[in-house]
Scaffold this motif. Sequence first.
Motif, PDB file in Angstrom:
ATOM      1  N   VAL A 145     -20.358  22.830  54.144  1.00 42.12           N
ATOM      2  CA  VAL A 145     -19.877  24.048  54.803  1.00 42.12           C
ATOM      3  C   VAL A 145     -20.220  25.308  54.019  1.00 42.12           C
ATOM      4  N   PHE A 146     -20.005  25.315  52.713  1.00 41.11           N
ATOM      5  CA  PHE A 146     -20.242  26.538  51.957  1.00 41.11           C
ATOM      6  C   PHE A 146     -21.712  26.937  51.934  1.00 41.11           C
ATOM      7  N   ALA A 181     -13.316  24.179  55.513  1.00 38.19           N
ATOM      8  CA  ALA A 181     -13.780  24.064  54.132  1.00 38.19           C
ATOM      9  C   ALA A 181     -12.722  24.573  53.160  1.00 38.19           C
ATOM     10  N   ASP A 182     -12.045  25.642  53.546  1.00 39.07           N
ATOM     11  CA  ASP A 182     -10.954  26.157  52.713  1.00 39.07           C
ATOM     12  C   ASP A 182      -9.882  25.102  52.519  1.00 39.07           C
ATOM     13  N   CYS A 191     -13.727  15.651  49.754  1.00 36.87           N
ATOM     14  CA  CYS A 191     -13.464  17.082  49.975  1.00 36.87           C
ATOM     15  C   CYS A 191     -14.560  17.947  49.359  1.00 36.87           C
ATOM     16  N   MET A 233     -11.242  22.416  50.181  1.00 33.20           N
ATOM     17  CA  MET A 233     -11.283  22.910  48.810  1.00 33.20           C
ATOM     18  C   MET A 233      -9.869  23.053  48.250  1.00 33.20           C
ATOM     19  N   PHE A 267     -15.393  27.473  58.285  1.00 35.34           N
ATOM     20  CA  PHE A 267     -15.041  27.922  56.946  1.00 35.34           C
ATOM     21  C   PHE A 267     -13.567  27.653  56.668  1.00 35.34           C
ATOM     22  N   VAL A 300     -17.741  17.763  51.600  1.00 25.61           N
ATOM     23  CA  VAL A 300     -17.564  18.501  52.852  1.00 25.61           C
ATOM     24  C   VAL A 300     -17.598  20.009  52.611  1.00 25.61           C
ATOM     25  N   SER A 301     -16.838  20.466  51.612  1.00 23.57           N
ATOM     26  CA  SER A 301     -16.716  21.910  51.397  1.00 23.57           C
ATOM     27  C   SER A 301     -17.940  22.503  50.714  1.00 23.57           C
ATOM     28  N   ASN A 327     -24.152  24.413  44.810  1.00 24.37           N
ATOM     29  CA  ASN A 327     -23.174  23.668  45.611  1.00 24.37           C
ATOM     30  C   ASN A 327     -23.689  22.275  45.963  1.00 24.37           C
TER      31      ASN A 327
END
Length: 479
Positions: free
Chosen positions: A157-158, A410-411, A149, A414, A407, A152-153, A365
């Motif tokens: 993505v971030f 990603a949320d 996770c 996260m 996003f 990925v996030s 990140n």
Amino acid sequence: MEAIVNGINSILWNYVLIYGLLGVGIFFTIRLGALQFLHFGEMIRVLTSSKSTDKRGITPFQALTVSLASRVGTGNLAGVAVALTLGGPGAIFWMWIVALVGMATAYSESTLAQLYKVTSSNGRFRGGPAFYMANALNAPWAGVIFSICLIVSFGLVFVAVQSNSIAEAFEGAFGLNKLIAGLALAAAAAVVIFGGIRTIARFAEIVVPLMAGLYLLLACVVVVLNLPQVPAMLWSIVAGAFGLQEAAGGVTGGVMAAALNGIKRGLFSNEAGMGSAPNIAAVATPAPHHPSSQGLVQAFGCFVDTILVATATALLILLSGAIEPDGATGMRLTQDAAAVHLGEIGRHFIAIAIVFFGFTSILGNYSYAENAMTFLKLEGKVPIYVLRLGCLAMVVWGAVQAVSTVFNFADAAMGVMATINLVAIVLLSGTVYKLTVDYFTQRRQNLEPRFVASKFPEFDKGVDHSVWTEEAYAETQRD
């Protein structure tokens, strides 16, 4: 799939995490005796006296600046503007509260990351939530889920979200093509990212204090120029938080709106409890040589992010009077507010600021993702190069695409990692308490706190004794 992800996010962020993160912060504040308030001076002392030269890790100050590089991003400029638009001035009060209790959470998770860190195959320190989940709680499966996770996030993505904000800001201020902005940003990031975590740390310790200092200086200038309005503005923040006055025009006001938006934005901004900052906190060689010292440093990082930088954005906007019914929000509102105070140069200043904030967030990140790769036993050259190229590709993609859908994914990622991390640190709260008592007992005896694992047999499980011995301490003192 998007409907499923949105449903998961609704449950996680509207119910589980908004209360979980706040509740855990209050829990650790009480259990640790309001450490973040009573020992704030110790945070400064530890940060300013750190002189460790152990080559296996980075310095505590570098760890702080890398964590701030990740924390202090577009959320501090655009996110604060959204909170003010939806929650009114009172939202800022609740952001402050979240940050203050979150400092105890940030201390706890980074202290645990220090205790359970390991020496990787290349001789560098590595650690974080995945490591204390596996080594202290005997739950390697949780560490695997957490690491995936995180990659990925934060690692993919971030970084796209940050590059999207940078590209939009430059297009609005200077008319620069988004693709060109994305390619230039990726090229600049590649220079630092391919140098690894130590290069990122050296870059961050120079750039982060400079960018944060300039932004805070701008806020101070704005306050001085609008000094007669400051008392009324401060009253509007307190009054809005408790419904003592009507919300400003154009703001969806009310106590509940102020609290919910302030808490959400605060949690997103300072990342306390998310399990992100501990990944770089574990890489540091603590000074004093005790897990709690790095916890204190990271608690201070939580303070800087919200109480200082996010508040600077709030002051900029509230003193400008730029909030209007159906008006601009997000980054555009922050730029409009700067333009009110400084003219068009203010708009350009915010565009440049978001480049530095967003760029360093990309680097911070990425460093978390690289640390997670170590836990997954993917620290060889090929997997790390794949991660680096994937990160840079997402920088370019994010600059030219709408990132709202991805996003949301990603949320969700996260949210899952934060939920697992909160459970883990609460289960290990007894360990945090014992470490804290040991640290401040030594401090009260006018000793330089030092942790030696052999003196704590209850910590034998999962603790790397090669890190926490008298010999290891001696190694940190060598030039």
